[in-house]
Motif scaffolding. Structure first.
Motif, PDB file in Angstrom:
ATOM      1  N   ARG A  32      32.900 -45.574  58.979  1.00  0.00           N
ATOM      2  CA  ARG A  32      31.907 -44.774  58.230  1.00  0.00           C
ATOM      3  C   ARG A  32      31.619 -45.431  56.876  1.00  0.00           C
ATOM      4  O   ARG A  32      30.476 -45.547  56.465  1.00  0.00           O
ATOM      5  CB  ARG A  32      32.474 -43.362  58.029  1.00  0.00           C
ATOM      6  N   ASP A  33      32.679 -45.872  56.204  1.00  0.00           N
ATOM      7  CA  ASP A  33      32.526 -46.522  54.901  1.00  0.00           C
ATOM      8  C   ASP A  33      32.814 -48.013  55.072  1.00  0.00           C
ATOM      9  O   ASP A  33      33.841 -48.391  55.657  1.00  0.00           O
ATOM     10  CB  ASP A  33      33.525 -45.949  53.891  1.00  0.00           C
ATOM     11  N   LEU A  34      31.939 -48.841  54.539  1.00  0.00           N
ATOM     12  CA  LEU A  34      32.159 -50.284  54.606  1.00  0.00           C
ATOM     13  C   LEU A  34      33.221 -50.673  53.559  1.00  0.00           C
ATOM     14  O   LEU A  34      33.566 -49.873  52.678  1.00  0.00           O
ATOM     15  CB  LEU A  34      30.833 -51.014  54.409  1.00  0.00           C
ATOM     16  N   THR A  39      38.770 -46.300  50.068  1.00  0.00           N
ATOM     17  CA  THR A  39      39.885 -46.103  49.125  1.00  0.00           C
ATOM     18  C   THR A  39      40.505 -47.445  48.777  1.00  0.00           C
ATOM     19  O   THR A  39      40.915 -47.684  47.632  1.00  0.00           O
ATOM     20  CB  THR A  39      40.953 -45.188  49.771  1.00  0.00           C
ATOM     21  N   SER A  40      40.575 -48.320  49.767  1.00  0.00           N
ATOM     22  CA  SER A  40      41.194 -49.633  49.549  1.00  0.00           C
ATOM     23  C   SER A  40      40.517 -50.395  48.411  1.00  0.00           C
ATOM     24  O   SER A  40      41.181 -51.146  47.686  1.00  0.00           O
ATOM     25  CB  SER A  40      41.139 -50.452  50.837  1.00  0.00           C
ATOM     26  N   ALA A  41      39.216 -50.199  48.251  1.00  0.00           N
ATOM     27  CA  ALA A  41      38.498 -50.917  47.195  1.00  0.00           C
ATOM     28  C   ALA A  41      38.884 -50.403  45.804  1.00  0.00           C
ATOM     29  O   ALA A  41      38.665 -51.092  44.806  1.00  0.00           O
ATOM     30  CB  ALA A  41      36.989 -50.782  47.404  1.00  0.00           C
ATOM     31  N   ALA A  45      45.371 -53.623  42.553  1.00  0.00           N
ATOM     32  CA  ALA A  45      46.272 -53.365  43.640  1.00  0.00           C
ATOM     33  C   ALA A  45      47.478 -54.285  43.448  1.00  0.00           C
ATOM     34  O   ALA A  45      47.384 -55.480  43.627  1.00  0.00           O
ATOM     35  CB  ALA A  45      45.621 -53.663  44.974  1.00  0.00           C
ATOM     36  N   LEU A  46      48.551 -53.644  43.064  1.00  0.00           N
ATOM     37  CA  LEU A  46      49.815 -54.331  42.839  1.00  0.00           C
ATOM     38  C   LEU A  46      50.669 -54.155  44.082  1.00  0.00           C
ATOM     39  O   LEU A  46      50.688 -53.062  44.651  1.00  0.00           O
ATOM     40  CB  LEU A  46      50.493 -53.676  41.627  1.00  0.00           C
ATOM     41  N   TRP A  47      51.354 -55.220  44.496  1.00  0.00           N
ATOM     42  CA  TRP A  47      52.324 -55.066  45.591  1.00  0.00           C
ATOM     43  C   TRP A  47      53.434 -54.181  45.079  1.00  0.00           C
ATOM     44  O   TRP A  47      54.159 -54.557  44.136  1.00  0.00           O
ATOM     45  CB  TRP A  47      52.867 -56.439  45.999  1.00  0.00           C
ATOM     46  N   ASN A 153      29.719 -43.604  61.903  1.00  0.00           N
ATOM     47  CA  ASN A 153      30.458 -42.390  61.535  1.00  0.00           C
ATOM     48  C   ASN A 153      30.851 -41.674  62.815  1.00  0.00           C
ATOM     49  O   ASN A 153      30.004 -41.139  63.519  1.00  0.00           O
ATOM     50  CB  ASN A 153      29.562 -41.505  60.659  1.00  0.00           C
ATOM     51  N   LEU A 154      32.129 -41.684  63.131  1.00  0.00           N
ATOM     52  CA  LEU A 154      32.592 -41.144  64.409  1.00  0.00           C
ATOM     53  C   LEU A 154      33.000 -39.678  64.261  1.00  0.00           C
ATOM     54  O   LEU A 154      33.567 -39.281  63.245  1.00  0.00           O
ATOM     55  CB  LEU A 154      33.801 -41.939  64.908  1.00  0.00           C
ATOM     56  N   GLY A 155      32.769 -38.901  65.325  1.00  0.00           N
ATOM     57  CA  GLY A 155      33.236 -37.517  65.364  1.00  0.00           C
ATOM     58  C   GLY A 155      34.581 -37.405  66.065  1.00  0.00           C
ATOM     59  O   GLY A 155      35.198 -36.347  66.065  1.00  0.00           O
ATOM     60  N   LEU A 293      49.156 -44.580  55.091  1.00  0.00           N
ATOM     61  CA  LEU A 293      49.837 -45.606  54.291  1.00  0.00           C
ATOM     62  C   LEU A 293      50.004 -45.215  52.821  1.00  0.00           C
ATOM     63  O   LEU A 293      50.562 -45.971  52.028  1.00  0.00           O
ATOM     64  CB  LEU A 293      49.093 -46.940  54.398  1.00  0.00           C
ATOM     65  N   GLY A 294      49.537 -44.025  52.448  1.00  0.00           N
ATOM     66  CA  GLY A 294      49.814 -43.455  51.129  1.00  0.00           C
ATOM     67  C   GLY A 294      49.390 -44.348  49.982  1.00  0.00           C
ATOM     68  O   GLY A 294      48.254 -44.832  49.934  1.00  0.00           O
ATOM     69  N   GLY A 295      50.333 -44.604  49.079  1.00  0.00           N
ATOM     70  CA  GLY A 295      50.030 -45.398  47.886  1.00  0.00           C
ATOM     71  C   GLY A 295      50.402 -46.855  48.039  1.00  0.00           C
ATOM     72  O   GLY A 295      50.556 -47.562  47.044  1.00  0.00           O
ATOM     73  N   ALA A 296      50.540 -47.308  49.296  1.00  0.00           N
ATOM     74  CA  ALA A 296      51.024 -48.676  49.502  1.00  0.00           C
ATOM     75  C   ALA A 296      50.281 -49.408  50.619  1.00  0.00           C
ATOM     76  O   ALA A 296      50.818 -50.334  51.219  1.00  0.00           O
ATOM     77  CB  ALA A 296      52.519 -48.649  49.804  1.00  0.00           C
ATOM     78  N   GLY A 297      49.051 -49.010  50.862  1.00  0.00           N
ATOM     79  CA  GLY A 297      48.319 -49.607  51.979  1.00  0.00           C
ATOM     80  C   GLY A 297      48.150 -51.107  51.854  1.00  0.00           C
ATOM     81  O   GLY A 297      48.214 -51.840  52.851  1.00  0.00           O
ATOM     82  N   VAL A 298      47.932 -51.577  50.629  1.00  0.00           N
ATOM     83  CA  VAL A 298      47.784 -53.014  50.427  1.00  0.00           C
ATOM     84  C   VAL A 298      49.158 -53.686  50.594  1.00  0.00           C
ATOM     85  O   VAL A 298      49.306 -54.684  51.299  1.00  0.00           O
ATOM     86  CB  VAL A 298      47.197 -53.310  49.027  1.00  0.00           C
ATOM     87  N   THR A 299      50.150 -53.088  49.975  1.00  0.00           N
ATOM     88  CA  THR A 299      51.523 -53.609  49.972  1.00  0.00           C
ATOM     89  C   THR A 299      52.073 -53.797  51.385  1.00  0.00           C
ATOM     90  O   THR A 299      52.871 -54.698  51.629  1.00  0.00           O
ATOM     91  CB  THR A 299      52.418 -52.613  49.203  1.00  0.00           C
ATOM     92  N   LEU A 300      51.648 -52.918  52.292  1.00  0.00           N
ATOM     93  CA  LEU A 300      52.211 -52.925  53.644  1.00  0.00           C
ATOM     94  C   LEU A 300      51.298 -53.584  54.668  1.00  0.00           C
ATOM     95  O   LEU A 300      51.657 -53.696  55.857  1.00  0.00           O
ATOM     96  CB  LEU A 300      52.502 -51.477  54.082  1.00  0.00           C
TER      97      LEU A 300
END
Ligand SMILES: Cc1cc2nc3c(=O)[nH]c(=O)nc-3n(C[C@H](O)[C@H](O)[C@H](O)COP(=O)(O)OP(=O)(O)OC[C@H]3O[C@@H](n4cnc5c(N)ncnc54)[C@H](O)[C@@H]3O)c2cc1C
Length: 313
Positions: A32-34, A39-41, A45-47, A153-155, A293-300
């Motif tokens: 839905r969002d590019l 949120t990732s953007a 973003a610190l490991w 955008n999926l239902g 992945l909470g507050g660590a999506g980049v980290t993980l």
């Protein structure tokens, strides 16, 4: 080799897609969002393993990702840099539970010149990722491998039979973040709102992290700007920056790094971390779930992506 549809174009979806394509699968991402809208953007973003469980799996995924980011840092085009920084505490504390995920960690004491009121801490080198640059790099890498990213955008999650059957098996990888509440009918995924202030770069090369009264304060330098945070607001859905919160973040960050006083504010961002009591990374029939992945999506991200590839088979 399978034909795989990855749902979600945040860091979890794109990294999984890249790893799957590198393993030889045919991969298409729908979201839905590019990438730059996710949120990732917004991530700093610190490991750093934060707001993510269970500890044993998180430590393994974080260690794997640390190694991959360290490799990527050799190429400036990725937006990844390895920077030394310091986390500080007002009370003495033991080593972090994720200690074994980093190659080295140096304890610091007040004699190291900690900011006033802080008595303990540690210093280590961590990946710092300029997310807009990095997300663009991931999309480019996926494209080189023949993968695509399409807005949709999926239902509900696409069922394998709807995917078309050109060749091989069909699988869905669910990296929908907070969207898993709808797509996987999982109400245990909840938002943890985070707000940041972006200021001009003033020559800062080290990151700082402190937690006071349960609130995280962080200063994360990028090449051309510095990200200041933050907030941890459980169950809050608003993505509108709050001016009082922004002033509070600036005050806390400046107390931590006085050189930030007077730095020009470039922007304000809010993201909703997709938190879950425990990250869901498992295969259920023809669907591999990878969310929460909470507050660590980049980290993980790289560790989780490797496990997604294993689960796809
Ligand atoms: C202020 C802030 C600071 C942060 N700092 C850090 C940090 O320093 N280090 C770190 O590791 N992490 C950090 N995080 C956390 C990190 O941003 C998240 O863990 C990460 O972005 C989660 O990635 P994701 O790919 O799972 O989800 P998202 O980035 O949210 O992506 C989800 C994707 O699924 C798609 N989707 C959802 N529903 C649907 C649907 N119905 N149909 C189609 N597509 C759908 C979305 O459009 C999107 O493309 C921070 C977060 C915030 C808010």
């Amino acid at each position: 080799m399978a034909r795989v549809i990855v749902v979600g174009a945040g860091v979890a979806g794109l990294t999984s897609a890249v790893r799957l394509a590198e393993a030889g699968h045919r991969v298409d991402v729908v979201a839905r969002d590019l990438p730059r809208e996710t949120t990732s953007a917004v991530a700093a973003a610190l490991w750093y393993p934060y707001l993510a469980l269970p500890q044993d799996r998180v430590t393994t995924w974080a260690a794997r990702s640390y190694r991959r980011f360290a490799e990527l840092a050799a190429d400036p085009a990725t937006g990844v840099r390895m920077l030394t920084g310091t986390e500080i505490f007002r009370e003495t504390t033991g080593d972090p539970w994720w200690r074994e995920a980093v190659p080295s960690l140096r304890r610091v004491t007040p004699t190291d010149g900690l900011p006033c009121g802080y008595v303990d801490g540690w210093s280590f080198q961590a990946p710092v990722i300029d997310m807009p640059v990095y997300l663009d790099w991931l999309v480019g890498r996926l494209g080189e491998l023949g993968g695509t990213v399409t807005r949709l955008n999926l239902g509900g999650l696409p069922s394998p039979s709807e995917l078309g059957t050109e060749a091989g098996a069909e699988l869905v990888v669910d990296c929908a973040g907070l969207g898993a509440r709808l797509l996987a009918a999982d109400p245990t995924v909840v938002p943890v709102r985070g707000q940041v202030v972006v200021v001009e770069q003033i020559g800062l090369t080290e990151w700082w992290l402190a937690t006071d009264d349960g609130r995280p304060t962080y200063v994360v330098p990028r090449a051309a700007e510095i990200v200041l945070g933050g907030t941890e607001e459980h169950g809050e859905w608003s993505r509108t920056p709050d001016p009082d919160t922004a002033r509070d973040i600036l005050a806390r960050a400046t107390a931590l790094v006085p050189a930030l006083a007077g730095a020009k504010v470039l922007g304000h961002r809010v993201g909703l971390r997709p938190a879950r009591p425990s990250i869901r990374l498992e295969r259920d029939g023809e669907v591999v779930h990878c969310y929460g992945l909470g507050g660590a999506g980049v980290t993980l991200s790289w560790g989780c992506a490797d496990e997604v590839v294993t689960l796809v088979g």
